[in-house]
Scaffold this motif. Sequence first.
Motif, PDB file in Angstrom:
ATOM      1  N   GLU A 199       0.901  -1.126  -0.001  1.00  9.85           N
ATOM      2  CA  GLU A 199      -0.012  -0.063  -0.193  1.00  9.85           C
ATOM      3  C   GLU A 199       0.975   1.067  -0.176  1.00  9.85           C
ATOM      4  O   GLU A 199       1.669   1.175   0.694  1.00  9.85           O
ATOM      5  N   HIS A 326       2.858   0.004   3.514  1.00  5.80           N
ATOM      6  CA  HIS A 326       2.395  -1.343   4.222  1.00  5.80           C
ATOM      7  C   HIS A 326       2.889  -2.152   3.439  1.00  5.80           C
ATOM      8  O   HIS A 326       2.215  -2.483   2.303  1.00  5.80           O
ATOM      9  N   ARG A 442      -4.400  -0.476  14.290  1.00  2.00           N
ATOM     10  CA  ARG A 442      -3.653   0.403  13.306  1.00  2.00           C
ATOM     11  C   ARG A 442      -2.163   0.892  13.857  1.00  2.00           C
ATOM     12  O   ARG A 442      -1.604   1.237  13.353  1.00  2.00           O
ATOM     13  N   GLU A 454       1.146  -7.867   8.056  1.00  2.91           N
ATOM     14  CA  GLU A 454       1.453  -6.427   7.321  1.00  2.91           C
ATOM     15  C   GLU A 454       2.260  -5.928   8.300  1.00  2.91           C
ATOM     16  O   GLU A 454       2.163  -5.489   9.429  1.00  2.91           O
TER      17      GLU A 454
HETATM   18 MG    MG Z   1      -3.243  -1.842   5.560  1.00  2.00          MG
END
Ligand code: MG
Length: 703
Positions: A199, A326, A442, A454
């Motif tokens: 990302e 990411h 997050r 991730e």
């Molecule tokens: Mg993500």
Amino acid sequence: MSKNVIEEVFGTKVFNDEVMQKKLPKDVYKSWKKTLENGEDLNSDIANVVAHAMKEWALENGATHYTHWFQPMTGVTAEKHDSFLSPASDSRPVLEFSGKELIKGEPDASSFPSGGLRATFEARGYTAWDCTSPAFLKDDAAGVVLCIPTAFCSYTGEALDKKTPLLRSMEAISKQGTRLVKHFGYDDVKRVLCSVGAEQEYFLVDRDKYLKRKDLIFAGRTLFGAMPPKGQDLEDHYFGVIKERIASFMKDLNTELWKLGILAKTQHNEVAPAQHELAPIFTTANIAADHNQMIMEMMKKVAIRHNMECLLHEKPFAGVNGSGKHDNWSLVTDTGINLLNPGKRPHENKLFLLVLSAIIKVVDENPILLRLSASNAGNDHRLGANEAPPAIISIFLGQQLEDIIEQILDEGKVSSSLQVDKLDTGVHVLPLIKRDATDRNRTSPFAFTGNKFEFRMLGSSMSVSDCNTVLNTIVANEFERICDELDKAEDVNAKIKEITVKNIEAHKRIIFNGDGYSEGWVEEAKRRGLPNIPSWVESIPYSITDESIALFEKQNVFTRGELESRAEIMYENYSKTINIEAKTMIDMASKQYIPAVIKYTRELASSINSVKEACPDADISVQTEILKRVSTLLAKSQVALKRLEEVNNESEAKVEGKERALFYRNVVFPAMDDLRNPIDELEMVVDKKDWPVPSYGDLIFEV
Ligand code: MG
Ligand code: ADP
């Protein structure tokens, strides 16, 4: 019916499987596929036929040149164009492209960073075709160029790029991963592939304003700038309605990426004003790395078409969110089994639990290698800095896996998985939604998100090659160790269980499901003995410890020489980056800010005098106070400017490499802050019309 734009343009600029099937004789296509699938060496007869077909296709699409496209250790891509023109006997041009030219290139490589691996008098470097990543056409002002993804190495075979080690690490994980799954009865597996979805975050600013800021031009980030009254406080930008100008950029960008066969999927506004994100669908790691480079390049190119500039720097603006990348990573067999898919009953999925335990172990054992693989000078502003989360590596697993881990630790066996339930919103007209087994966290740098990990530390401008190279290598190494044990075990099942439990027991300290941004976590992590290395420079030495060299050598990913040269390049890159920033600040302060402030004080002083003259009794305390304040800050700025000039010059006397880099980090970098502070304060006081550059407000709120 007319075709959808995606169907119409997708892959039209890629020499992909479909084109090859059409262009190549059947038998050649078949043996080509076999070479790819089995990862075998490429036979030169086949290479010649493929080269011919590739040339024909490229010419049909208007190409005049070809290039071996590679990723030197600068972290960006490099290319040298050659036209298809060949010497001919008569005056008619002949267009040629042989298998040899396809497979091997020889750029004069003396100016790429090699960290001492290749002395300039031995400038030979070779590019070798990475035939697993498809060739593509670049279409710009230079005309149409056939780009052949390649790896770049020296005369003696040392990797001079970011792709070679990644490919080596993919071989390592494939070899050990295949061994591992065989112990679970998957005898038909020939390869284990690493898949990556990256990302990408970025900022867009107006290009006319951008061109007025030398710091953005030279350093990619603002080196001065006071925060406007509104920052990201209201969090109204995140997922907000996309402005027309930005939307038209995104539309254009998507089309260009689809043409290149890049699976551009998601787009949205990010947390900071003027910040956005694009995510493609995941693919094999080396292709994902190539695609991410193409995405970054295309973002820059398309932005200019819309009179905007795309900023990929990790922290273009102080005080608002920085940009990251990411790295979504997982391991999948060639038969389609995702080793990180827990399935419906994870507690019974022994392969998944073993792999998970192995990852927990190696992340706990190699946190600094991971941190380093995600670091550059820009990312120092995102990791461990003032406004940023700490640079501590920990793993987030989510409720379901956490519960399983607890069961494993409790009695060494697991009997249930927390079941996924339905989400009831309390509104009858809304459908009942199935809840995910893991909630999002997050704030975790390394989070399990359903069927992949991730890794969120990566800086936005970085290549994804380094972090995936490290991930693959440490996991391959652990798989190897596990397989060696399983090979010898009498009761394989018992051994699998034993290893799983042992790994988790010994390394559970790395698991943290709480808020990774909180201050309490820094303390807690310290108590757990997790390292918190504040900067890139300080983490570089960990790449060349005996332990780390042994690890990379064992997995055939890096030699000692390659690692040592890379460390040198990192030090050098850091010093150069800070040096450029310091010089840009000196330039802006002495030629723009200080003269502007002097002019302002002159005007203020003469206005005080004229008021006094016109009306001796008038209250001029406000003007006088401002004049005093501005003059004080001006004097402070001048002192800080001199100091920065001094220390920046001093740096040249330091020994190149580690010593110089540390000097930049510990002495020059703080001196930059000392200059920035009074000038940012001045920006808040001095009349806007006298300020020489666009403000933060102009840049991020008025795109
Ligand atoms: Mg993500
Ligand atoms: P989010 O991070 O917002 O949850 P997604 O779940 O959609 O977003 O996934 C983000 C990225 O992860 C995308 O690029 C997606 O293609 C990629 N991804 C999904 N599954 C895998 C996988 N098995 N391996 C690697 N990447 C994956």
